[in-house]
Design a protein around this motif. Structure first.
Motif, PDB file in Angstrom:
ATOM      1  N   MET B   1      12.570 -52.043  15.033  1.00 47.45           N
ATOM      2  CA  MET B   1      12.398 -51.709  16.444  1.00 47.45           C
ATOM      3  C   MET B   1      13.736 -51.317  17.058  1.00 47.45           C
ATOM      4  N   LYS B   2      13.638 -50.639  18.167  1.00 48.01           N
ATOM      5  CA  LYS B   2      14.858 -50.174  18.829  1.00 48.01           C
ATOM      6  C   LYS B   2      14.855 -50.602  20.292  1.00 48.01           C
ATOM      7  N   ALA B   3      16.056 -50.710  20.822  1.00 46.39           N
ATOM      8  CA  ALA B   3      16.180 -50.950  22.265  1.00 46.39           C
ATOM      9  C   ALA B   3      17.206 -49.978  22.815  1.00 46.39           C
ATOM     10  N   ARG B   4      16.939 -49.523  24.009  1.00 46.61           N
ATOM     11  CA  ARG B   4      17.918 -48.689  24.711  1.00 46.61           C
ATOM     12  C   ARG B   4      18.395 -49.478  25.923  1.00 46.61           C
ATOM     13  N   VAL B   5      19.687 -49.657  25.980  1.00 48.14           N
ATOM     14  CA  VAL B   5      20.277 -50.378  27.108  1.00 48.14           C
ATOM     15  C   VAL B   5      21.058 -49.378  27.951  1.00 48.14           C
ATOM     16  N   THR B   6      20.691 -49.264  29.211  1.00 51.56           N
ATOM     17  CA  THR B   6      21.424 -48.384  30.129  1.00 51.56           C
ATOM     18  C   THR B   6      22.293 -49.260  31.017  1.00 51.56           C
ATOM     19  N   THR B  51      13.369 -60.114  20.962  1.00 54.42           N
ATOM     20  CA  THR B  51      12.729 -60.071  22.283  1.00 54.42           C
ATOM     21  C   THR B  51      13.659 -59.447  23.315  1.00 54.42           C
ATOM     22  N   GLU B  52      13.053 -59.116  24.436  1.00 52.82           N
ATOM     23  CA  GLU B  52      13.849 -58.579  25.541  1.00 52.82           C
ATOM     24  C   GLU B  52      14.886 -59.606  25.995  1.00 52.82           C
ATOM     25  N   ALA B  53      14.495 -60.876  25.913  1.00 48.11           N
ATOM     26  CA  ALA B  53      15.442 -61.934  26.303  1.00 48.11           C
ATOM     27  C   ALA B  53      16.662 -61.943  25.375  1.00 48.11           C
ATOM     28  N   ASP B  54      16.419 -61.667  24.077  1.00 50.98           N
ATOM     29  CA  ASP B  54      17.549 -61.608  23.135  1.00 50.98           C
ATOM     30  C   ASP B  54      18.506 -60.475  23.542  1.00 50.98           C
ATOM     31  N   VAL B  55      17.918 -59.328  23.885  1.00 48.44           N
ATOM     32  CA  VAL B  55      18.760 -58.183  24.260  1.00 48.44           C
ATOM     33  C   VAL B  55      19.481 -58.473  25.583  1.00 48.44           C
ATOM     34  N   ALA B  56      18.776 -59.137  26.492  1.00 48.09           N
ATOM     35  CA  ALA B  56      19.425 -59.499  27.765  1.00 48.09           C
ATOM     36  C   ALA B  56      20.628 -60.402  27.509  1.00 48.09           C
TER      37      ALA B  56
END
Lengths: 221, 76
Positions: B1-6, B51-56
């Motif tokens: 999976m991928k995440a994009r952080v702006t 999870t989104e929390a991990d990325v946060a």
């Protein structure tokens, strides 16, 4: 006075700082690699040098602030050890949370590299004891990201508590309230953008930077 | 999976680079640009189940400087 200079990949003023400390304290500082996790015993001063650690990737000082050695530096600062961050060292101290605020791209977008006039705003710190309050001194700057920024209430608190130690006496980089150097609440951590280590000998154009180190020797032994 | 952080500067934080870009657009004759803010895009290639929390947590610890920046996470 026993001092140490932390060397990050991309530091380029570490040897200038070491020469200044050696000459003024009489003892060669210990050079510490950023991957070290333990600091030598009995240090009085830890100095973070100028440069472009990690090529300023992500944000200036951001990667270095997460280096293994910084955990030990944060602990030492908490225990009252004197910590000096010059230029990139100042950026590392803000990124590590040892000093408030952040250093952003210069307002004029230019890399500024010249001697600038500074006003000593508070001579009651160990770092500034050999200057007089309101005295004007000349120290070189060499930076792209020296535009100090913080919330208005943080700026008010810094000024109210006498934690602004040096201010620019001329337009340099757009810093909020002309801030060039600040200390933490307990006064043992100083970050400043100008380079006092570059001006310690009249033969090299001036010695206004020398008194910062002489003040530390007087305060720390 | 991928995440994009702006990652962008907080509202109210002056953005000298955005201002210079705005200036340049004006100089090129593009009318009607009211403002420019520059930010960063960071793409993360992540293990499934992140999870989104991990990325946060990554944003808080390193990717953004909460003193001057905010961030937005998109998981894909």
């Amino acid at each position: 006075m026993k001092s140490a200079v932390v060397v990050f990949p991309g530091s380029n003023c570490d040897r200038d700082l070491a020469v200044a400390l050696h000459e003024i304290t009489g003892v060669a500082p210990v050079m510490i690699w950023h991957r070290d996790t333990v600091l030598p015993q009995g240090l009085d001063l830890i100095a973070l040098p100028g440069g472009f650690s990690y090529g300023d990737y992500l944000r200036s000082g951001a990667m270095s602030a997460r280096s293994p050695v910084m955990r030990a530096v944060v602990d030492a600062a908490g225990a009252g050890r004197a910590v000096l961050g010059v230029c990139n060292g100042f950026q590392v101290l803000t990124e590590a949370g040892l000093l408030p605020g952040a250093l952003m791209r210069n307002a004029g977008l230019d890399f500024v590299c010249r001697d600038v006039a500074l006003t000593v705003a508070n001579s009651q710190t160990a770092f500034s004891a050999r200057y007089d309050t309101n005295e004007t001194i000349r120290i070189p700057v060499a930076h792209h990201d020296g535009n100090y920024t913080a919330d208005e209430d943080v700026l008010d608190r810094l000024e109210g508590e006498g934690r602004v130690v040096f201010r620019y006496a001329e337009a340099v980089n757009g810093s909020a309230r002309d801030i060039a150097g600040i200390v933490n609440t307990s006064g043992n951590v100083l970050g400043l953008m100008p380079h006092p280590e570059r001006l310690i000998d009249d033969a090299l154009g001036g010695s206004d930077g020398r008194r910062l180190f002489e003040g530390l020797v007087a305060a720390l032994g | 999976m991928k995440a994009r952080v702006t990652v962008t500067l907080k509202p109210g934080v002056l953005d000298p680079q955005g201002r210079a870009i705005h200036h340049a657009l004006d100089g090129l004759g593009f009318a009607g640009v009211a403002g420019v803010r520059q930010g960063k895009l960071i793409e993360l290639d992540l293990a499934d189940g992140t999870t989104e929390a991990d990325v946060a947590a990554m944003c808080q610890a390193l990717l953004a400087n909460p003193v001057i920046e905010t961030y937005r996470i998109e998981l894909a």
